[in-house]
Scaffold this motif. Structure first.
Motif, PDB file in Angstrom:
ATOM      1  N   ALA A  21       0.858  -1.181   0.000  1.00 25.62           N
ATOM      2  CA  ALA A  21       0.000   0.000   0.000  1.00 25.62           C
ATOM      3  C   ALA A  21       0.896   1.233   0.000  1.00 25.62           C
ATOM      4  O   ALA A  21       1.746   1.383   0.878  1.00 25.62           O
ATOM      5  N   THR A  22       0.710   2.105  -0.977  1.00 26.57           N
ATOM      6  CA  THR A  22       1.542   3.297  -1.129  1.00 26.57           C
ATOM      7  C   THR A  22       0.675   4.540  -1.081  1.00 26.57           C
ATOM      8  O   THR A  22      -0.359   4.614  -1.765  1.00 26.57           O
ATOM      9  N   VAL A  23       1.074   5.521  -0.281  1.00 25.39           N
ATOM     10  CA  VAL A  23       0.359   6.801  -0.241  1.00 25.39           C
ATOM     11  C   VAL A  23       0.565   7.506  -1.585  1.00 25.39           C
ATOM     12  O   VAL A  23       1.705   7.756  -1.986  1.00 25.39           O
ATOM     13  N   VAL A  24      -0.549   7.833  -2.267  1.00 24.33           N
ATOM     14  CA  VAL A  24      -0.441   8.508  -3.566  1.00 24.33           C
ATOM     15  C   VAL A  24      -1.008   9.931  -3.525  1.00 24.33           C
ATOM     16  O   VAL A  24      -0.766  10.709  -4.456  1.00 24.33           O
ATOM     17  N   ALA A  25      -1.761  10.274  -2.490  1.00 17.47           N
ATOM     18  CA  ALA A  25      -2.298  11.632  -2.390  1.00 17.47           C
ATOM     19  C   ALA A  25      -2.620  11.931  -0.933  1.00 17.47           C
ATOM     20  O   ALA A  25      -3.057  11.053  -0.187  1.00 17.47           O
ATOM     21  N   VAL A  26      -2.391  13.160  -0.540  1.00 15.88           N
ATOM     22  CA  VAL A  26      -2.690  13.622   0.820  1.00 15.88           C
ATOM     23  C   VAL A  26      -3.376  14.969   0.733  1.00 15.88           C
ATOM     24  O   VAL A  26      -2.948  15.848  -0.026  1.00 15.88           O
ATOM     25  N   GLU A  27      -4.449  15.145   1.485  1.00 14.45           N
ATOM     26  CA  GLU A  27      -5.097  16.441   1.639  1.00 14.45           C
ATOM     27  C   GLU A  27      -5.058  16.818   3.108  1.00 14.45           C
ATOM     28  O   GLU A  27      -5.394  16.006   3.964  1.00 14.45           O
ATOM     29  N   GLY A  28      -4.679  18.049   3.394  1.00 10.47           N
ATOM     30  CA  GLY A  28      -4.569  18.472   4.785  1.00 10.47           C
ATOM     31  C   GLY A  28      -3.341  17.884   5.443  1.00 10.47           C
ATOM     32  O   GLY A  28      -2.340  17.565   4.796  1.00 10.47           O
ATOM     33  N   ALA A  58      -6.886  -1.121   9.471  1.00  9.51           N
ATOM     34  CA  ALA A  58      -7.800  -1.272   8.338  1.00  9.51           C
ATOM     35  C   ALA A  58      -7.025  -1.542   7.055  1.00  9.51           C
ATOM     36  O   ALA A  58      -7.461  -2.339   6.208  1.00  9.51           O
ATOM     37  N   LEU A  59      -5.870  -0.923   6.900  1.00  9.56           N
ATOM     38  CA  LEU A  59      -5.086  -1.105   5.690  1.00  9.56           C
ATOM     39  C   LEU A  59      -4.516  -2.522   5.616  1.00  9.56           C
ATOM     40  O   LEU A  59      -4.378  -3.086   4.521  1.00  9.56           O
ATOM     41  N   TRP A  60      -4.196  -3.098   6.760  1.00  8.39           N
ATOM     42  CA  TRP A  60      -3.739  -4.494   6.797  1.00  8.39           C
ATOM     43  C   TRP A  60      -4.787  -5.405   6.163  1.00  8.39           C
ATOM     44  O   TRP A  60      -4.464  -6.276   5.352  1.00  8.39           O
ATOM     45  N   GLU A  61      -6.050  -5.181   6.520  1.00 10.20           N
ATOM     46  CA  GLU A  61      -7.138  -5.977   5.944  1.00 10.20           C
ATOM     47  C   GLU A  61      -7.257  -5.733   4.436  1.00 10.20           C
ATOM     48  O   GLU A  61      -7.471  -6.671   3.657  1.00 10.20           O
ATOM     49  N   ALA A  69      -7.381 -11.324  -3.954  1.00 12.18           N
ATOM     50  CA  ALA A  69      -8.021 -11.066  -5.245  1.00 12.18           C
ATOM     51  C   ALA A  69      -7.016 -11.012  -6.388  1.00 12.18           C
ATOM     52  O   ALA A  69      -7.362 -11.300  -7.538  1.00 12.18           O
ATOM     53  N   GLY A  70      -5.785 -10.602  -6.096  1.00  7.87           N
ATOM     54  CA  GLY A  70      -4.755 -10.531  -7.119  1.00  7.87           C
ATOM     55  C   GLY A  70      -4.833  -9.313  -8.007  1.00  7.87           C
ATOM     56  O   GLY A  70      -4.142  -9.250  -9.028  1.00  7.87           O
ATOM     57  N   THR A  71      -5.650  -8.319  -7.639  1.00  9.63           N
ATOM     58  CA  THR A  71      -5.808  -7.119  -8.464  1.00  9.63           C
ATOM     59  C   THR A  71      -5.573  -5.863  -7.622  1.00  9.63           C
ATOM     60  O   THR A  71      -5.932  -5.825  -6.440  1.00  9.63           O
ATOM     61  N   PRO A  72      -5.002  -4.826  -8.238  1.00 12.92           N
ATOM     62  CA  PRO A  72      -4.781  -3.576  -7.503  1.00 12.92           C
ATOM     63  C   PRO A  72      -6.109  -2.914  -7.128  1.00 12.92           C
ATOM     64  O   PRO A  72      -7.135  -3.126  -7.769  1.00 12.92           O
ATOM     65  N   ARG A  73      -6.047  -2.087  -6.098  1.00 13.48           N
ATOM     66  CA  ARG A  73      -7.209  -1.315  -5.666  1.00 13.48           C
ATOM     67  C   ARG A  73      -6.713  -0.045  -4.991  1.00 13.48           C
ATOM     68  O   ARG A  73      -5.513   0.093  -4.705  1.00 13.48           O
ATOM     69  N   THR A  74      -7.613   0.877  -4.743  1.00 10.76           N
ATOM     70  CA  THR A  74      -7.277   2.080  -3.985  1.00 10.76           C
ATOM     71  C   THR A  74      -8.094   2.097  -2.697  1.00 10.76           C
ATOM     72  O   THR A  74      -9.162   1.484  -2.599  1.00 10.76           O
ATOM     73  N   ALA A  75      -7.582   2.801  -1.714  1.00 14.60           N
ATOM     74  CA  ALA A  75      -8.287   3.002  -0.443  1.00 14.60           C
ATOM     75  C   ALA A  75      -8.140   4.462  -0.063  1.00 14.60           C
ATOM     76  O   ALA A  75      -7.114   5.096  -0.348  1.00 14.60           O
ATOM     77  N   ARG A  76      -9.178   4.993   0.571  1.00 15.50           N
ATOM     78  CA  ARG A  76      -9.179   6.396   0.975  1.00 15.50           C
ATOM     79  C   ARG A  76      -9.647   6.477   2.424  1.00 15.50           C
ATOM     80  O   ARG A  76     -10.670   5.882   2.785  1.00 15.50           O
ATOM     81  N   TYR A  77      -8.898   7.205   3.222  1.00 14.48           N
ATOM     82  CA  TYR A  77      -9.242   7.347   4.632  1.00 14.48           C
ATOM     83  C   TYR A  77      -9.364   8.828   4.966  1.00 14.48           C
ATOM     84  O   TYR A  77      -8.471   9.619   4.676  1.00 14.48           O
ATOM     85  N   ALA A  78     -10.509   9.160   5.588  1.00 18.12           N
ATOM     86  CA  ALA A  78     -10.770  10.541   6.001  1.00 18.12           C
ATOM     87  C   ALA A  78     -11.692  10.502   7.201  1.00 18.12           C
ATOM     88  O   ALA A  78     -12.434   9.522   7.411  1.00 18.12           O
ATOM     89  N   ALA A  79     -11.666  11.555   7.986  1.00 12.53           N
ATOM     90  CA  ALA A  79     -12.555  11.634   9.138  1.00 12.53           C
ATOM     91  C   ALA A  79     -14.010  11.614   8.681  1.00 12.53           C
ATOM     92  O   ALA A  79     -14.376  12.282   7.707  1.00 12.53           O
ATOM     93  N   GLY A  93      -6.441  14.924   8.319  1.00 12.90           N
ATOM     94  CA  GLY A  93      -6.230  14.923   6.885  1.00 12.90           C
ATOM     95  C   GLY A  93      -6.915  13.760   6.184  1.00 12.90           C
ATOM     96  O   GLY A  93      -7.573  12.919   6.804  1.00 12.90           O
ATOM     97  N   THR A  94      -6.756  13.740   4.873  1.00 14.41           N
ATOM     98  CA  THR A  94      -7.289  12.669   4.036  1.00 14.41           C
ATOM     99  C   THR A  94      -6.136  12.050   3.253  1.00 14.41           C
ATOM    100  O   THR A  94      -5.251  12.765   2.768  1.00 14.41           O
ATOM    101  N   VAL A  95      -6.143  10.739   3.152  1.00 13.11           N
ATOM    102  CA  VAL A  95      -5.063  10.049   2.469  1.00 13.11           C
ATOM    103  C   VAL A  95      -5.638   9.029   1.486  1.00 13.11           C
ATOM    104  O   VAL A  95      -6.619   8.349   1.791  1.00 13.11           O
ATOM    105  N   GLU A  96      -5.077   8.977   0.282  1.00 14.35           N
ATOM    106  CA  GLU A  96      -5.446   7.980  -0.712  1.00 14.35           C
ATOM    107  C   GLU A  96      -4.254   7.062  -0.939  1.00 14.35           C
ATOM    108  O   GLU A  96      -3.114   7.528  -1.019  1.00 14.35           O
ATOM    109  N   LEU A  97      -4.519   5.754  -1.036  1.00 19.79           N
ATOM    110  CA  LEU A  97      -3.449   4.773  -1.182  1.00 19.79           C
ATOM    111  C   LEU A  97      -3.725   3.858  -2.361  1.00 19.79           C
ATOM    112  O   LEU A  97      -4.877   3.509  -2.635  1.00 19.79           O
ATOM    113  N   LEU A  98      -2.658   3.476  -3.047  1.00 22.61           N
ATOM    114  CA  LEU A  98      -2.702   2.450  -4.082  1.00 22.61           C
ATOM    115  C   LEU A  98      -2.210   1.152  -3.462  1.00 22.61           C
ATOM    116  O   LEU A  98      -1.115   1.104  -2.889  1.00 22.61           O
ATOM    117  N   ILE A  99      -3.017   0.097  -3.578  1.00 19.43           N
ATOM    118  CA  ILE A  99      -2.662  -1.205  -3.011  1.00 19.43           C
ATOM    119  C   ILE A  99      -2.382  -2.161  -4.166  1.00 19.43           C
ATOM    120  O   ILE A  99      -3.272  -2.463  -4.965  1.00 19.43           O
TER     121      ILE A  99
END
Length: 379
Positions: A21-28, A58-61, A69-79, A93-99
């Motif tokens: 999982a790599t952070v690809v975008a951050v807001e705040g 949550a990111l561990w899960e 699944a064997g396929t990439p996905r994105t995850a976004r975490y924000a309050a 802040g808000t963070v978007e990740l590429l998994i």
């Protein structure tokens, strides 16, 4: 993922399946910026981190599910005001990740990128972000390699060429590349590691090599005394050179990313070495010694022909003022000053300063440097 390339390269060599999982975008505000990475293998072992603990559970899960699944996905975490128990950054802040699961056709490309970075090579790595059609692949470029290009993003050769051109133009070496058809790719560039040349095979040098290696420096220790300049005494140095320090410097093409630390107290060695270093392009040049040693050294350097502009580059007594006593504490003070110079930090305590917690990597002029008086340890 290149931030933890050495550790992930070991996982690849062990044959482990894992997702990154790599952070690809951050807001705040966020504890870690784009490029920070966390990896989870098939057994649930974890490497790295992306948030200081706020969303890792949550990111561990998410990583485990992406690996199944064997396929990439994105995850976004924000309050979420409607769900106070939702995983989110405590700093608001808000963070978007590429998994990315490192399995299947993309594994060879990603494994080659990790091995290249772990070996000190330069790479540009792109991974397709979900959306915009099939994709899901990875594209690697290794400048200077016989077969420089490897893999594909999955959108055709034309898109691969465009993505690579845009990735190499990114400021800061990493970011999201936008492509036709709403497609996106996450790009990371890793240059060859900066070098730290330590003059003097002393106990402070061993401590500094230990401190600098995790910061990404390729460490060379140089000393003209063969009994002291041995690989056994400096296991964390990439290179131990038994030669005169000035000749050692003459044989290296340093850049503004590199650092030179002179830890000797013998003018026969440190003055010629500092003349070479201060006339060269190294971004950081420091010398150990008390204020008395520093004043005597300045006289000798002026006599050797250095001008005031060149002398102004010398950071001596070396390091930030931590009231350091032991070699480990002194190494911490030196490493902290190297980072401050490299990143444009002030070296002052953050408490009450109002300064941003995370610099943008743009080098600026430092405030008058805080100095470490080494009378108690360097005489």
């Amino acid at each position: 993922m290149l931030d933890i390339a050495t550790e992930l390269d070991a996982w690849c060599r062990q044959g482990r399946a894992f997702a990154v999982a790599t952070v690809v975008a951050v807001e705040g505000s966020a504890p870690r910026g784009p490029g920070a990475a966390l990896a989870v293998d098939a057994e649930g072992a974890v490497l790295g981190g992306v948030s200081g603990g706020c969303v890792e559970g949550a990111l561990w899960e998410e990583c485990r599910e992406a690996l199944r699944a064997g396929t990439p996905r994105t995850a976004r975490y924000a309050a979420d005001p409607d769900d106070p128990f939702a995983p989110a950054l405590t700093c608001g802040g808000t963070v978007e990740l590429l998994i990315t699961p490192v399995v299947g056709p993309r594994r060879a490309t990603l494994a080659e990128a990790l091995a290249a970075v772990a070996g000190g090579g330069a790479v540009t790595l792109l991974r397709a972000l979900p959306g915009g059609g099939a994709g899901g692949g990875a594209l690697l470029w290794r400048p200077g390699a016989p077969d420089a290009g490897r893999g594909t993003l999955g959108w055709g050769a034309g898109i691969d060429r465009l993505a690579l051109a845009r990735a190499r133009a990114l400021p800061g070496g990493r970011g999201t590349v936008r492509l036709p058809g709403g497609r996106r790719a996450w790009a990371e560039h890793r240059a060859a590691p900066p070098r730290l040349l330590i003059v003097g095979a002393v106990d402070f040098a061993a401590a500094l090599a230990h401190a600098a290696t995790p910061l990404g420096y390729r460490v060379t220790v140089c000393d003209a005394r063969p009994v002291f300049a041995t690989a056994e005494r400096f296991p964390e140095a990439a290179e131990v050179v038994n030669d005169r320090p000035d000749r050692c410097l003459d044989g290296r093409r340093l850049t503004g990313r590199d650092a030179v630390c002179v830890l000797t107290h013998d003018p026969r060695w440190d003055v010629p070495a500092l003349v070479r270093a201060l006339r060269g392009p190294a971004g950081y040049v420091g010398a150990m010694g008390s204020w008395r040693t520093h004043e005597d050294r300045l006289r000798r350097l002026r006599a050797a022909g250095l001008g005031e502009g060149e002398l102004a580059r010398l950071r001596s007594p070396i390091g930030l003022d931590l009231a350091a006593r032991t070699p480990a504490e002194t190494a911490l003070a030196i490493a902290a000053e190297i980072v401050a110079v490299r990143r444009g930090g002030s070296g002052v305590p953050l408490t009450g300063s109002g300064r941003p917690l995370h610099g943008d990597g743009t080098r600026t002029s430092l405030a008058p440097p805080l100095r470490l008086d080494l009378d108690a340890v360097a005489q």
